[in-house]
Design an enzyme around this catalytic site. Structure first.
Site, PDB file in Angstrom:
ATOM      1  N   SER A 219      19.691  12.441 -29.112  1.00  0.00           N
ATOM      2  CA  SER A 219      18.595  13.071 -29.883  1.00  0.00           C
ATOM      3  C   SER A 219      18.019  14.309 -29.222  1.00  0.00           C
ATOM      4  O   SER A 219      16.944  14.771 -29.620  1.00  0.00           O
ATOM      5  CB  SER A 219      17.460  12.066 -30.146  1.00  0.00           C
ATOM      6  OG  SER A 219      17.927  10.947 -30.851  1.00  0.00           O
ATOM      7  N   GLU A 247      31.482  12.314 -34.443  1.00  0.00           N
ATOM      8  CA  GLU A 247      30.218  11.679 -34.824  1.00  0.00           C
ATOM      9  C   GLU A 247      29.872  11.920 -36.285  1.00  0.00           C
ATOM     10  O   GLU A 247      29.286  11.054 -36.926  1.00  0.00           O
ATOM     11  CB  GLU A 247      29.087  12.194 -33.938  1.00  0.00           C
ATOM     12  CG  GLU A 247      28.944  11.462 -32.627  1.00  0.00           C
ATOM     13  CD  GLU A 247      27.526  11.497 -32.099  1.00  0.00           C
ATOM     14  OE1 GLU A 247      27.025  10.450 -31.681  1.00  0.00           O
ATOM     15  OE2 GLU A 247      26.929  12.585 -32.091  1.00  0.00           O
ATOM     16  N   ARG A 256      24.252  20.306 -42.581  1.00  0.00           N
ATOM     17  CA  ARG A 256      23.444  20.861 -41.492  1.00  0.00           C
ATOM     18  C   ARG A 256      23.474  22.384 -41.498  1.00  0.00           C
ATOM     19  O   ARG A 256      22.456  23.040 -41.272  1.00  0.00           O
ATOM     20  CB  ARG A 256      23.941  20.337 -40.145  1.00  0.00           C
ATOM     21  CG  ARG A 256      23.527  18.916 -39.840  1.00  0.00           C
ATOM     22  CD  ARG A 256      23.590  18.663 -38.354  1.00  0.00           C
ATOM     23  NE  ARG A 256      23.089  17.358 -37.999  1.00  0.00           N
ATOM     24  CZ  ARG A 256      22.767  16.997 -36.754  1.00  0.00           C
ATOM     25  NH1 ARG A 256      22.917  17.865 -35.769  1.00  0.00           N
ATOM     26  NH2 ARG A 256      22.312  15.786 -36.500  1.00  0.00           N
ATOM     27  N   GLN A 367      27.835  13.130 -23.172  1.00  0.00           N
ATOM     28  CA  GLN A 367      26.662  12.295 -22.999  1.00  0.00           C
ATOM     29  C   GLN A 367      26.236  12.295 -21.530  1.00  0.00           C
ATOM     30  O   GLN A 367      27.041  12.539 -20.632  1.00  0.00           O
ATOM     31  CB  GLN A 367      26.952  10.860 -23.436  1.00  0.00           C
ATOM     32  CG  GLN A 367      27.009  10.664 -24.939  1.00  0.00           C
ATOM     33  CD  GLN A 367      25.610  10.585 -25.549  1.00  0.00           C
ATOM     34  OE1 GLN A 367      24.613  10.966 -24.937  1.00  0.00           O
ATOM     35  NE2 GLN A 367      25.542  10.082 -26.769  1.00  0.00           N
TER      36      GLN A 367
END
Length: 460
Positions: A219, A247, A256, A367
Site C-alpha cells: 500500500s 498482481e 488506473r 516487496q
C-alpha cells in the site's frame, strides 16, 4: 540386379573430418605455441571428440601457461601431473602430434571446423529434445517455446567471442554518447526521463541496460509509481513499453491509467457513480492513453524465461524500450527445488543480464520484509529487501517508497518520500513527491499544497 549401395552417414563423415581438424589443431600448438591464447577463446577441451584429443590439448595449454612453450617434454610433464601419462595417454601419442603439422597457418580454420560441428550437434540436441517434449503432449506449448528460445539464445551467446578491447575505443564511444545526449538530436535516447522533475534531477532518468528496483511495504504505491513512470515514458518519449503484472489484470491497469489521466476518482469509477461530463472526460482520456505504445503481458505461471522470450519477440517485431515487472517475488522460478532466496537471487541476476542484452531499462517492483514496521520511524532501508540480498547487489538503482500518512503521521497527507537508496552511477538522496490516493497517482511535489487546499474546500 545390382544391389543399391547404402547412403553414407553424414554425421559419421562430419565426425571424421572434425577428428582430423582436432589432430591438426593440436599439431599447431606444437609448431606455434603462440597461437594457443587465441584458440583458447573458442576451443574448450570438452569440445574435442577424439578419445585422446581433449587431455592432450589441455596438457598443451597447461604447458604453455606454465612455461611459455609447448614441446614433448612440457606436454608430457603436464600429462604426468594430471595422472594420465602411461595410463590413458602414452609417449607415442604425444610424439605423433608433435610431428604432425608442417605449419600453423590454418589453425583458425581448424578451430572453426570444431566450433561449427559442436554448435550443430547442440542445435540437433535442442531440436530433438523439443520434438520429444512436444510429442508427449504434456507441456504447455508456451513453456516449450520459451525454453526453446532460451536454449537458442544461450547457444548463440556461447559462440560469440568477447575480446578485450583498448579503453580508448570505449572512451570514443562514451564521448559520442555524451555529445549525442548534449545535442539531443537523436530520437532514440539512451535515457528516458521519468516525468518527475526532482527524481530525474538525482537519477537522470532510466538508462538503457540498467535494472531499477522500486521497493516498499504493501500500500505504499509501488505499482502506481511504476505505472506512472511507464505512462510518462510511453507518452512523452513515444517509447515502446511492456508491462508484466502478476498482481493486476490488463483491465485493472487500464482503469488506473484512465483514472490518472482523467482526474476521475477511482472509487467513483468502480462504483459507477460518474456524471455525463466525467464520462466525456474519460472517453477523451481513453483516446490519449490508448495511443500510448504500452503492451500488457497476461501469462499464466509467469517465469523469467517467458518474459525474456516475449521481450525478444517484441524487440524483433516492433522494438522495445522499457520493461516493467510487478513484482519480483510473485514470479515463478523454473527450478522449484532451489531454496526461495536462491530463486530470487537467480532471477535478479538474469534481469540485469536481460537489461544489458536488450539495451533497455527494466523497472522491477519488490516487496520489503516487516522490519520497517518495527522501527520507530517506519522508514524502509536497503536491508529490508525481501528474500535476497542479491537484489541490492544486482540493481543499478534502488528506490524505496515511504508515505508517512500510512502510519498515521499528521500534516503529511499526500506526501510521499521517494528514497534513491542506491545508484551505481550517481548520487543517492530523498525526493518528495505528491501522492493522490483517489487517483492512484504520483505528481511532482509542487502539487502537494494545491491538493491539500483543494481537499480542504471539498473539491476531491
Amino acid at each position: 540386379m545390382q544391389q543399391q549401395q547404402p547412403k553414407p552417414d553424414p554425421f559419421a563423415l562430419s565426425l571424421s573430418a572434425v577428428r582430423i581438424a582436432e589432430e591438426c589443431l593440436i599439431g599447431c600448438a606444437f609448431i606455434d605455441p603462440n597461437c594457443i591464447p587465441e584458440l583458447q577463446a573458442s576451443i574448450r577441451p570438452e569440445m574435442l571428440r577424439g578419445a585422446k584429443h581433449a587431455p592432450i590439448w589441455q596438457a598443451a595449454c597447461d604447458a604453455f601457461a606454465r612455461t611459455g612453450s609447448v614441446d614433448v617434454g612440457s606436454v608430457g610433464e603436464s600429462l604426468h601431473r594430471a595422472g594420465l601419462l602411461g595410463t590413458e595417454i602414452h609417449a607415442a601419442d604425444v610424439l605423433r602430434f608433435a610431428a604432425y603439422m608442417p605449419t600453423a597457418a590454418n589453425a583458425g580454420q581448424y578451430a572453426k571446423t570444431i566450433v561449427d560441428f559442436n554448435a550443430t550437434c547442440r542445435l540437433a540436441a535442442i531440436g530433438a529434445n523439443l520434438a520429444k517434449e512436444a510429442n508427449e503432449f504434456r507441456r504447455d506449448p508456451d513453456d516449450l517455446i520459451a525454453e526453446f528460445s532460451q536454449s537458442l539464445i544461450e547457444l548463440q551467446a556461447d559462440g560469440e567471442q568477447r575480446e578485450a578491447v583498448p579503453i580508448r575505443l570505449h572512451i570514443d564511444d562514451a564521448l559520442r554518447d555524451i555529445q549525442r545526449r548534449r545535442n539531443r538530436t537523436t530520437a532514440n535516447e539512451d535515457t528516458f526521463p521519468t516525468g518527475f522533475a526532482d527524481l530525474d534531477a538525482i537519477t537522470g532518468g532510466l538508462r538503457r541496460g540498467e535494472l531499477c528496483i522500486i521497493a516498499g511495504r504493501p500500500s505504499m504505491g509501488k505499482s502506481s509509481l511504476a505505472m506512472n513512470i511507464a505512462e510518462n515514458i510511453a507518452i512523452d518519449a513515444s517509447a515502446k513499453v511492456l508491462v508484466a503484472s502478476l498482481e493486476m489484470s490488463g483491465v485493472n491497469l487500464a482503469e488506473r491509467m484512465l483514472c490518472r489521466s482523467s482526474g476521475v476518482p477511482g472509487t467513483r469509477m468502480r462504483g459507477g457513480y460518474i456524471s455525463d461530463a466525467e464520462m466525456g472526460t474519460l472517453v477523451d482520456s481513453a483516446c490519449k492513453v490508448g495511443a500510448a505504445n504500452i503492451h500488457v503481458a497476461e501469462i499464466r505461471q509467469l517465469t523469467l524465461t517467458k518474459i525474456a522470450a516475449l521481450c525478444r519477440r517484441m524487440k524483433l517485431r516492433g522494438g522495445l524500450d522499457l520493461l516493467v515487472i510487478d513484482y519480483l517475488q510473485l514470479m515463478q522460478h523454473e527450478d522449484r527445488r532451489l531454496p526461495r532466496h536462491e530463486q530470487v537471487a537467480d532471477m535478479s541476476r538474469r534481469l540485469k543480464v536481460l537489461a544489458m542484452d536488450l539495451r533497455i531499462p527494466i523497472v522491477c517492483l519488490s516487496q520489503l520484509n516487516r522490519n520497517a514496521e518495527t522501527r520507530g520511524d517506519n522508514r524502509p532501508r536497503l536491508a529490508d529487501l525481501r528474500e535476497s540480498g542479491a537484489i541490492e547487489q544486482d540493481a543499478d538503482t534502488v528506490i524505496l517508497i515511504y508515505r508517512p500518512e500510512h502510519y498515521g503521521a499528521k500534516d503529511a497527507d499526500g506526501v510521499a518520500e521517494v528514497d534513491v537508496a542506491k545508484q551505481r552511477n550517481g548520487p543517492v538522496g530523498i525526493v518528495t513527491l505528491a501522492f493522490r490516493k483517489e487517483l492512484s497517482a504520483f505528481e511532482n511535489a509542487a502539487r502537494i499544497n494545491s491538493f491539500n487546499t483543494a481537499a480542504a474546500v471539498g473539491e476531491f
